[in-house]
Design a protein around this motif. Structure first.
Motif, short mmCIF file in Angstrom:
data_model
loop_
_atom_site.label_atom_id
_atom_site.label_comp_id
_atom_site.label_asym_id
_atom_site.label_seq_id
_atom_site.Cartn_x
_atom_site.Cartn_y
_atom_site.Cartn_z
N UNK A 89 25.87 113.13 111.26
CA UNK A 89 26.20 113.49 109.88
C UNK A 89 27.00 114.79 109.83
N UNK A 90 26.62 115.76 110.64
CA UNK A 90 27.36 117.02 110.69
C UNK A 90 28.79 116.77 111.18
N UNK A 91 28.93 115.93 112.21
CA UNK A 91 30.26 115.61 112.72
C UNK A 91 31.10 114.90 111.67
N UNK A 92 30.49 113.99 110.92
CA UNK A 92 31.22 113.29 109.86
C UNK A 92 31.66 114.23 108.76
N UNK A 93 30.79 115.15 108.39
CA UNK A 93 31.14 116.12 107.36
C UNK A 93 32.29 117.01 107.83
N UNK A 94 32.20 117.46 109.07
CA UNK A 94 33.27 118.29 109.64
C UNK A 94 34.59 117.52 109.67
#
Length: 217
Positions: free
Chosen positions: A62-67
């Protein structure tokens, strides 16, 4: 926030409400993970790495997708120039449509991926000097400024615009309440409504072009 004119402040509040709506839908759809609040996901990632590394994949993705959404939105905003707002919001609307399709088709990767990328990109809507000037999906900074403004008011100092930060936070909260309500009662339709709302924001954004006099890049 306080340096913008009234139409832009209202526009930011409306977008923060959308962010709250989507994050509430995502929270209820992803077992308590977030699609816009990456501080919470970062804490959950750290807890998982420290206690049960096998559970770290979800917050990390999720963090990677947000980034990725922030990066893609920033590149789009550079390409769009003075049409940054409508172009970025059009991309957000497309990602929300993808998320709605993911729910309809029973594809959780598309569902969550569309929401998290949309929320990352959304933060490129308001910029000054190439930097985000109003964070639309996270409210810690807004609450800090609200608290500082209240302190100034209690100390008898001039109004520092704390009501604008309170309104921004209130917008996100109201959106989250509505998102949770519709996720509970209209789970197959709430993301279609969010995408339609965002499309409406695109139309409004065309009436709010970047204004050099306001310091927007």
């Amino acid at each position: 926030m306080i340096q913008y004119d009234r139409p832009r402040r209202l526009f930011a509040i409306a977008l923060a409400a959308m962010a709250g709506f989507i994050d509430a839908v995502g929270f209820l759809s992803a077992d308590g993970y977030f699609v816009s609040f990456m501080s919470g996901n970062s804490t959950r990632l750290g807890v998982s790495l420290g206690t049960d590394p096998a559970r770290a994949a979800m917050p990390a993705v999720l963090i990677a997708g947000f980034l990725g959404g922030v990066t893609g939105g920033a590149l789009l905003s550079r390409w769009a120039g003075t049409l940054r707002k409508p172009v970025v919001l059009a991309f957000v609307a497309l990602m929300l449509l993808a998320a709605a399709c993911g729910r309809m088709l029973g594809l959780p990767v598309l569902l969550l991926g569309g929401m998290v990328v949309a929320m990352g990109a959304l933060n490129n809507t308001f910029q000054r000097g190439g930097e985000v000037s109003v964070g639309l999906t996270y409210m810690t900074g807004a609450l800090v400024k609200l608290g500082q403004g209240l302190a100034n008011a209690l100390a008898g100092q001039p109004n520092s615009g704390w009501t604008s930060w309170a309104s921004l936070w209130g917008g996100l909260l109201a959106g989250a309440v509505l998102g949770a309500f519709l996720q509970d009662r209209l789970p197959m339709g709430c993301l279609w409504l969010a995408a339609a709302y965002c499309a409406g924001m695109v139309a409004i954004a065309f009436r709010l072009p970047s204004d050099v006099s306001l310091g927007e890049s």
